[in-house]
Motif scaffolding. Structure first.
Motif, PDB file in Angstrom:
ATOM      1  N   GLU A  11      10.292  -0.300  -9.026  1.00  0.00           N
ATOM      2  CA  GLU A  11       9.720   0.929  -9.787  1.00  0.00           C
ATOM      3  C   GLU A  11      10.559   1.951 -10.339  1.00  0.00           C
ATOM      4  N   THR A  17       8.904   5.292 -11.301  1.00  0.00           N
ATOM      5  CA  THR A  17       9.121   6.372 -10.489  1.00  0.00           C
ATOM      6  C   THR A  17      10.543   6.795 -10.423  1.00  0.00           C
ATOM      7  N   SER A  18      11.052   8.238 -10.253  1.00  0.00           N
ATOM      8  CA  SER A  18      12.386   8.362 -10.008  1.00  0.00           C
ATOM      9  C   SER A  18      12.677   8.638  -8.740  1.00  0.00           C
ATOM     10  N   ASP A  19      13.908   8.496  -8.186  1.00  0.00           N
ATOM     11  CA  ASP A  19      14.070   8.307  -6.808  1.00  0.00           C
ATOM     12  C   ASP A  19      14.624   9.695  -6.375  1.00  0.00           C
ATOM     13  N   ASN A  21      13.949  10.414  -3.066  1.00  0.00           N
ATOM     14  CA  ASN A  21      14.472  10.463  -1.697  1.00  0.00           C
ATOM     15  C   ASN A  21      15.850  10.892  -1.519  1.00  0.00           C
ATOM     16  N   PRO A 151      11.220   3.720   5.662  1.00  0.00           N
ATOM     17  CA  PRO A 151      10.273   3.652   4.502  1.00  0.00           C
ATOM     18  C   PRO A 151      10.335   4.471   3.062  1.00  0.00           C
ATOM     19  N   GLY A 152       9.937   3.794   2.027  1.00  0.00           N
ATOM     20  CA  GLY A 152      10.221   4.612   0.909  1.00  0.00           C
ATOM     21  C   GLY A 152       9.315   5.821   0.578  1.00  0.00           C
TER      22      GLY A 152
HETATM   23  P1  AMP Z   1       8.382   0.973  -0.521  1.00  0.00           P
HETATM   24  O1  AMP Z   1       8.786   1.619   0.943  1.00  0.00           O
HETATM   25  O2  AMP Z   1       9.330   0.207  -1.055  1.00  0.00           O
HETATM   26  O3  AMP Z   1       6.993   0.074   0.039  1.00  0.00           O
HETATM   27  O4  AMP Z   1       7.891   1.963  -1.398  1.00  0.00           O
HETATM   28  C1  AMP Z   1       6.554   2.925  -0.968  1.00  0.00           C
HETATM   29  C2  AMP Z   1       6.355   3.804  -1.898  1.00  0.00           C
HETATM   30  O5  AMP Z   1       7.473   4.635  -1.988  1.00  0.00           O
HETATM   31  C3  AMP Z   1       6.324   3.434  -3.224  1.00  0.00           C
HETATM   32  O6  AMP Z   1       5.103   4.084  -4.052  1.00  0.00           O
HETATM   33  C4  AMP Z   1       7.413   3.993  -3.908  1.00  0.00           C
HETATM   34  O7  AMP Z   1       7.191   4.327  -5.455  1.00  0.00           O
HETATM   35  C5  AMP Z   1       7.982   4.999  -3.528  1.00  0.00           C
HETATM   36  N1  AMP Z   1       9.491   5.117  -3.271  1.00  0.00           N
HETATM   37  C6  AMP Z   1      10.146   4.284  -2.943  1.00  0.00           C
HETATM   38  N2  AMP Z   1      11.510   4.561  -3.055  1.00  0.00           N
HETATM   39  C7  AMP Z   1      11.697   5.761  -3.547  1.00  0.00           C
HETATM   40  C8  AMP Z   1      12.539   6.804  -3.832  1.00  0.00           C
HETATM   41  N3  AMP Z   1      13.793   6.411  -3.882  1.00  0.00           N
HETATM   42  N4  AMP Z   1      12.095   7.846  -4.340  1.00  0.00           N
HETATM   43  C9  AMP Z   1      10.842   8.064  -4.469  1.00  0.00           C
HETATM   44  N5  AMP Z   1       9.846   7.361  -4.108  1.00  0.00           N
HETATM   45  C10 AMP Z   1      10.175   6.134  -3.769  1.00  0.00           C
END
Ligand code: AMP
Ligand code: MG
Length: 416
Positions: A11, A17-19, A21, A151-152
């Motif tokens: 994503e 989605t933009s990064d 994090n 976790p993201g």
């Molecule tokens: P994940 O841990 O990969 O399952 O991601 C869980 C949620 O966090 C998803 O909705 C992602 O779109 C969001 N997410 C993952 N990485 C990032 C990031 N670097 N920045 C913002 N949101 C993120």
């Protein structure tokens, strides 16, 4: 100390989605340790790409923060990749499993087999339970490199980086020079002028690094002090801040988290006086910026959006004759708008904005980008003309900031 970040997720590569994090981590890291990230990469949910990124980072880094891919679904590959890359197997973490079961039970949800994947970690890794979610923070040592797998989900990511990852990195720097940081925020001085004003200070403050960030229409001066002890670093920072503020004068409106709107409100709060607004081309943006500040209600009375001439007459008591003779974008109209809402509300201070935001409009005298801002207060009335080239969004944003800045400077200069 070399630190890098790796974000995983399709994503992040498909415009969904933009990064955000990485920004969160970078800001926390800089604030708490003075360190900056050397490289930040984004990879999709592709096994080989994740493993390659992990191996490359392990070879050159002291610490790596990996975000995402710790969920329960089949595209969540990070823990398995971490195990493979290190040549170890995935094992079930009893604490992570108990935490996961307890979270599900508390919500009355059944644990499905794919949820159990979130309790699997590379053998030998440390597990830090995550109070915001079911996937833990996994800390894995590979040679001289420490991997933090987070976790993201932004809320979980923020909590774990702030409370576990960054403090561990700071602790590791024990014995290294201490760095402390302050951001001074400036308006009305281009970056090049800011730099020129700071250059003479550099030799007087050898412990300081001066950096610049532009945040239109603001410019930020970053003061980073480094010394053997925290006390010395703080003293060096305080001395440099004093000199920098003296050189910047009223161009400097605040530091760190302070906003221009917050600074303007603070000037009136100290005087225990209130503010009323009349906005035309900014359409409420000045009000929005002011109400972002907690406690704005102590100062802000309210405001009107007087977009059409008829609204200027109805709510700001601007005579139609004045609009037709001087024009809606004029010194006289800006002052009349401010005076009108001040009169109607009985409030001490008023602020108005009128301008041509474009892309169409403008007159022979006043092109698109021309903006007047006016302030009327006890014993004072001022009006300024600005010209902001650029698109509609830029004109409006700069106009709102110019209005707030005029208010701040006028109130500061006025004897209380
Ligand atoms: P994940 O841990 O990969 O399952 O991601 C869980 C949620 O966090 C998803 O909705 C992602 O779109 C969001 N997410 C993952 N990485 C990032 C990031 N670097 N920045 C913002 N949101 C993120
Ligand atoms: Mg993901």
């Amino acid at each position: 100390v070399r630190i890098e970040t790796i974000c995983t997720g399709d994503e992040l590569l498909t415009g969904l989605t933009s990064d955000t994090n990485s920004r969160t981590f970078q800001a926390l890291l800089l604030d708490l340790t003075g360190l900056t990230v050397r490289r930040s990469v984004v990879v999709g949910d592709v096994r080989e790409d994740i493993i390659e990124a992990l191996d490359a980072a392990a070879a050159r880094c002291d610490a790596v923060l990996v975000s995402g891919g710790l969920g329960p679904t089949s595209d969540d590959l990070t823990a398995a990749c971490a195990a493979d890359a290190a040549g170890v197997e995935l094992v079930e973490s009893p604490e992570a499993l108990a935490h996961l079961r307890a979270r599900f039970a508390a919500r009355g949800l059944a644990v499905t087999p794919n949820n159990l994947r979130q309790a699997l970690v590379p053998r030998g890794a440390e597990v830090v339970l995550n109070p915001e979610g079911s996937a833990p923070l996994i800390i894995q040592q590979r040679g001289g490199c420490t991997f933090f797998f987070v976790p993201g989900v932004p809320r979980e990511y923020h909590h774990l980086t702030q409370h576990h990852v960054v403090p561990r990195l700071a602790a590791r720097l024990h014995g290294a020079p201490v760095r402390v940081l302050k951001l001074l925020k400036v308006v009305g001085l281009p970056e090049s002028h800011l730099d020129a004003r700071m250059t003479p200070l550099a030799s007087k403050h050898p412990r300081l690094t001066f950096g610049y960030r532009t945040h239109p229409p603001e410019n930020h001066l970053k003061l980073l002090a480094e010394a053997p002890t925290r006390a010395e670093a703080l003293a060096a920072l305080a001395a440099a801040e004093l000199d920098a503020r003296a050189v910047l004068g009223s161009h400097c409106f605040g530091a760190d988290e302070e906003s221009l709107a917050g600074a303007a409100l603070q000037c009136l709060r100290q005087r225990q006086e209130r503010l009323v607004l009349a906005e035309s081309c900014t359409g409420g943006l000045v009000g929005a910026l002011l109400t972002e500040v907690p406690g704005a209600s102590e100062v802000l009375f309210g405001g009107v959006i007087t977009y059409l001439d008829a609204a200027k007459l109805l709510w700001a008591e601007v005579p139609l004759e004045l609009v037709s003779s001087a024009g809606a974008v004029s010194r006289a109209c800006a002052l009349a708008m401010a005076a009108g809402v001040r009169e109607a509300s009985g409030v001490a201070w008023s602020l108005s904005v009128t301008g041509f935001a474009g892309p169409d409009g403008g007159t022979a005298d006043e092109p698109v980008g021309a903006v007047y801002v006016a302030v009327v207060g006890p014993g004072v009335q001022v009006v300024e003309r600005h010209f902001f080239p650029g698109d509609r969004e830029r004109v409006r944003r700069f106009a709102a900031h110019a209005a707030l800045d005029l208010l701040r400077r006028t109130a500061q200069a006025q004897p209380g």
